[in-house]
Enzyme design. Structure first.
Site, PDB file in Angstrom:
ATOM      1  N   GLU A  18      -7.887  -4.449  -1.135  1.00 58.17           N
ATOM      2  CA  GLU A  18      -8.412  -5.095  -2.336  1.00 58.17           C
ATOM      3  C   GLU A  18      -8.412  -6.619  -2.242  1.00 58.17           C
ATOM      4  OE1 GLU A  18      -6.151  -2.634  -2.572  1.00 58.17           O
ATOM      5  OE2 GLU A  18      -7.234  -1.016  -3.583  1.00 58.17           O
TER       6      GLU A  18
ATOM      7  N   HIS B  76       0.849  -1.194   0.000  1.00 55.58           N
ATOM      8  CA  HIS B  76       0.000   0.000   0.000  1.00 55.58           C
ATOM      9  C   HIS B  76       0.877   1.234   0.000  1.00 55.58           C
ATOM     10  CE1 HIS B  76      -2.980   2.980   1.354  1.00 55.58           C
ATOM     11  NE2 HIS B  76      -3.877   2.159   0.821  1.00 55.58           N
TER      12      HIS B  76
END
Length: 388
Positions: free
Chosen positions: A326, A273
């Site tokens: 996700e 991330h």
């Protein structure tokens, strides 16, 4: 830097504006080193675990969590706005046909523009705070209706009219499938939507704020945000993470598949991330939701997560690479019956509330966002050549 510019007026910043603070916000924060993020003064994950979508929407738009009475009133207010104006509804078949190859997110950009025109949205610069809030609520309430109608029309199915007696998330699933959803699945989607309403100044949120800083209307701001979200580096990862699970296939293929991609320098979708240097709290919550459903798919996802993190730690020592939102978002949405082409649109159905809160905040500031760029082309001026 140009010789003609005062040095004090130009500030060099990292590529992509990474870590650059561009304004103050009261909407929320992401503390990447801690693995924590909040909406106003509340933990976003705690809100997702304990409150409904409409309550959190109220928090973002009005600045406070409602009590039971105000929460019910706000839910009723937004439910009435789910139905589309005739001018928009009659245009949807053509939009669905034109965007069939690219999906509902492409069609909703035009649909939002039509909605803004049909509802008479005016530039945020020219209207007061109450009207701005009303415009954002109108747009947010309509987005699930637009997305599901475009999806169904693209598949040769008739759109399903919204129901005012269902919650935001349950109504979304109802309009998508045509059947009243199982409460457990509706709650899982609701928690996902809440957990992704806002997340700092990501690309789509910043885009919405840049447009709002020009004084444009709410629809224009949201269209720009949807455009930013459509890029695969921003909003396309949940389905790609599931694609990776499919490509791996069986537990014995996990290690060789992951090693091959890491050594080739490829990105493993669903891991890493831009902000978090520890586990993504959204991923942790969604993993718990997935484990509550259970089943072979969930077991396989958990094993893939375990092996990917071990291999990344071995091959990229010193880097903290964990699952992001996700990875388990895709698993949860699949468990709840959503087709993969609706994963990113579903994300948009929640994030539109966060975009709107940022639009409202930015609209209160009359300063336009206008950064500079460093020119690195051929030295100017050069005489313009004549045409022989």
């Amino acid at each position: 830097m140009s010789d003609n510019r005062a040095a004090a007026t130009v500030v060099d910043v990292p590529r992509g504006l990474a870590g650059v603070v561009v304004t103050d916000t009261r909407i929320g924060d992401v503390r990447g080193l801690e693995g924590f993020y909040n909406y106003r003064q509340y933990s976003a994950v705690d809100l997702a675990r304990t409150r409904g979508f409409e309550d959190v929407w109220h928090l973002l738009v009005h600045g406070e969590l409602p009590d039971a009475g105000r929460g019910a009133a706000f839910a009723a207010e937004t439910a009435v706005l789910r139905r589309l104006p005739d001018e928009v509804r009659t245009a949807l078949p053509a939009l669905a046909a034109a965007s069939r190859a690219s999906g509902p997110l492409a069609g909703v950009r035009t649909a939002l523009s039509l909605l803004g025109a049909a509802k008479g949205f005016r530039p945020v610069y020219d209207i007061d705070a109450d009207q701005r809030r009303a415009d954002t609520v109108t747009a947010c309430a309509a987005v699930p209706t637009l997305l599901t109608a475009l999806h169904r029309l693209g598949r040769g199915l008739e759109p399903v009219d919204p129901r005012e007696d269902l919650s935001y998330a349950a109504n979304y699933l109802y309009m998508l499938t045509g059947s009243e959803p199982d409460p457990r699945r509706a709650r899982a989607i609701e928690q996902y939507l809440i957990s992704t309403i806002d997340h700092g100044f990501n690309a789509s949120t910043f885009t919405a704020r840049v447009i709002a800083s020009t004084g444009a209307d709410v629809a224009a701001c949201l269209v720009g945000a949807v455009g930013a979200l459509s890029g695969p580096l921003h909003g396309g990862a949940p389905s790609r993470a599931l694609d990776a699970l499919d490509a791996i296939g069986t537990p014995d293929r996990i290690d060789p598949w992951i090693r091959e991609r890491v050594l080739a320098g490829d990105r493993v979708m669903g891991f890493g991330h831009a902000v978090y240097r520890t586990e993504d709290p959204r991923s942790r919550m969604l993993r718990d939701i997935a484990l509550g459903f259970g089943g072979p798919r969930v077991d396989f996802a958990v094993e893939v997560e375990r092996r990917v993190e071990a291999i990344l730690a071995e091959l990229k020592p010193g880097r903290e690479l964990h699952t992001n939102v996700e990875f388990y978002a895709g698993v949860v949405m699949e468990l709840c019956g959503l087709p993969r082409e609706m994963f990113t649109p579903t994300f948009a159905a929640g994030r539109v509330v966060g975009w709107s809160a940022n639009v409202l905040e930015q609209a209160a500031d009359s300063k336009i966002i206008r950064p500079a760029a460093r020119y690195v082309g051929p030295r100017a001026p050069v005489a313009v050549p004549t045409v022989a």
